[in-house]
Scaffold this motif. Structure first.
Motif, mmCIF file in Angstrom:
data_model
loop_
_atom_site.group_PDB
_atom_site.id
_atom_site.type_symbol
_atom_site.label_atom_id
_atom_site.label_comp_id
_atom_site.label_asym_id
_atom_site.label_seq_id
_atom_site.Cartn_x
_atom_site.Cartn_y
_atom_site.Cartn_z
ATOM 1 N N SER A 217 1.227 -2.621 1.179
ATOM 2 C CA SER A 217 0.628 -3.603 0.288
ATOM 3 C C SER A 217 -0.442 -4.331 1.082
ATOM 4 N N SER A 218 -1.000 -5.372 0.504
ATOM 5 C CA SER A 218 -1.987 -6.172 1.224
ATOM 6 C C SER A 218 -1.332 -7.253 2.060
ATOM 7 N N MET A 219 -0.025 -7.384 1.959
ATOM 8 C CA MET A 219 0.712 -8.433 2.670
ATOM 9 C C MET A 219 2.108 -7.930 2.976
ATOM 10 N N THR A 229 4.112 -5.573 -3.917
ATOM 11 C CA THR A 229 5.166 -6.138 -3.061
ATOM 12 C C THR A 229 6.514 -6.090 -3.766
ATOM 13 N N ALA A 254 1.751 -4.574 5.452
ATOM 14 C CA ALA A 254 0.314 -4.332 5.485
ATOM 15 C C ALA A 254 0.041 -3.174 6.438
ATOM 16 N N ALA A 287 -6.082 3.199 -3.606
ATOM 17 C CA ALA A 287 -5.776 2.772 -2.237
ATOM 18 C C ALA A 287 -5.548 3.975 -1.328
#
Length: 349
Positions: A217-219, A229, A254, A287
């Motif tokens: 994910s981005s975090m 998430t 990430a 992505a």
């Protein structure tokens, strides 16, 4: 540089041990020194070498009507990786053979009128067991996959069909499996269960000693406003409950703290996956496609690809693929077929 994660793909033959004493599962160390400089893509070199002791995989090559697609098949055949069965318009295949300098007399060729007919014949042959794998030639991916996923007479199984890249990134100590960057556009949580399990099966076919799956994910914190998430957290719990098997999962992570131990340490992430993941599950096709192409064009990585979840392995080649990546894709299909025969991964029907 050590390549312990892919050590099983280092064949004993490449280390100079006679084939009679070889063991496909025994780690072998191959020194990087000697008269030749070390390869920039050692994982692929080992992968290709490892399957050369296996029987050639009977592979339907669909519409090989360009010199590039025909050479991909015939060179894999010359190395003993596959036994190609060419399916396409005889005139166009002959023209491609002349351009590539290939002698078609050595190969079986089925003459069909067009690419759609070639895809349909390849699928029918796979269903009958006449071939053990399918390879895309110079037709569009949608044409081939349309025949594959057809509900009646296709190659569907109980699993969701998905795609995996096996990336050989120069300087990275292990290969990276990335899924799904080619087929599932915006996968649901249910889809991702099969995407993850398919990728795990591929890792076992490659005999990775430990399969560590990072759900990207981005975090790295669970945030209800970021769906990837939430999916990652659910997939981890499903693995805890035995709904996904054969690997250790963690996420959300990430990209940096999935593959870099120092990034994971700085962020205080304590996990058996963080910093050393060898399977990367992306949130969606955009992505995954951007990640794979960034590694290919900025880091000079090679990307071998294979479709999983169908009744037979399916190799999707691209005109931009390197020679080594094309051969490695054939090697992936061969190792998947061998793993199914040996019962190391569960055959899905």
């Amino acid at each position: 540089m050590q390549h312990r994660e892919f050590s099983v793909i280092t064949s004993l033959r490449s280390a100079g041990v006679p084939a009679a004493n070889s063991s496909a599962s025994a780690p072998v160390s191959v020194p990087a020194t000697g008269p030749h400089p070390p390869s920039a893509h050692p994982h692929y070199d080992r992968l290709i070498e490892a399957v050369r002791h296996l029987p050639p995989l009977r592979m339907a090559v669909v519409h090989p009507c360009s010199d590039v697609s025909l050479l991909a098949a015939t060179e894999a055949a010359s190395l003993g990786l596959i036994e190609p069965v060419l399916i396409g318009p005889a005139g166009k295949v002959s023209e491609a053979a002349a351009a590539a300098g290939v002698d078609l007399a050595r190969f079986t060729l089925f003459d069909v009128p067009h690419s759609h007919a070639a895809a349909e014949m390849a699928v029918a042959m796979a269903l009958k067991g006449s071939v053990d794998a399918v390879m895309k030639g110079s037709l569009h991916t949608d044409e081939l996959m349309g025949a594959v996923v057809r509900r009646e007479g296709g190659l569907r199984t109980a699993r969701r069909i998905s795609h995996c890249f096996v990336m050989d990134v120069p300087g990275h100590p292990q290969p990276l499996i990335i899924s799904d960057a080619a087929i599932n556009i915006v996968p649901t949580l249910e889809d991702k269960v099969d995407i993850v399990q398919n990728a795990i099966d591929l890792a076992h076919a490659l005999r990775l000693p430990e399969v560590r799956v990072a759900l990207l994910s981005s975090m790295e914190t669970v945030n209800p406003k970021v769906p990837s998430t939430m999916d990652a957290a659910a997939l981890c719990k499903m693995a805890d409950r035995g709904q996904i098997t054969g690997a250790v999962l963690d996420g959300p992570l990430a990209m940096d703290n999935a593959i870099d131990p120092e990034a994971a340490r700085i962020k205080g992430i304590v996990s058996p996956v963080a910093g050393k993941a060898n399977v990367l599950i992306v949130p969606d096709l955009d992505a995954g496609n951007m990640l794979a192409k960034s590694l290919s064009f900025l880091a000079q990585a090679y990307a071998a690809g294979v479709v999983l979840g169908a009744k037979v392995p399916i190799v999707l080649t691209s005109r931009a693929d390197s020679r080594t990546a094309r051969l490695a894709s054939c090697a992936l299909a061969s190792m998947l077929a061998e793993a199914r025969r040996a019962g190391r991964i569960k055959a899905v029907g």
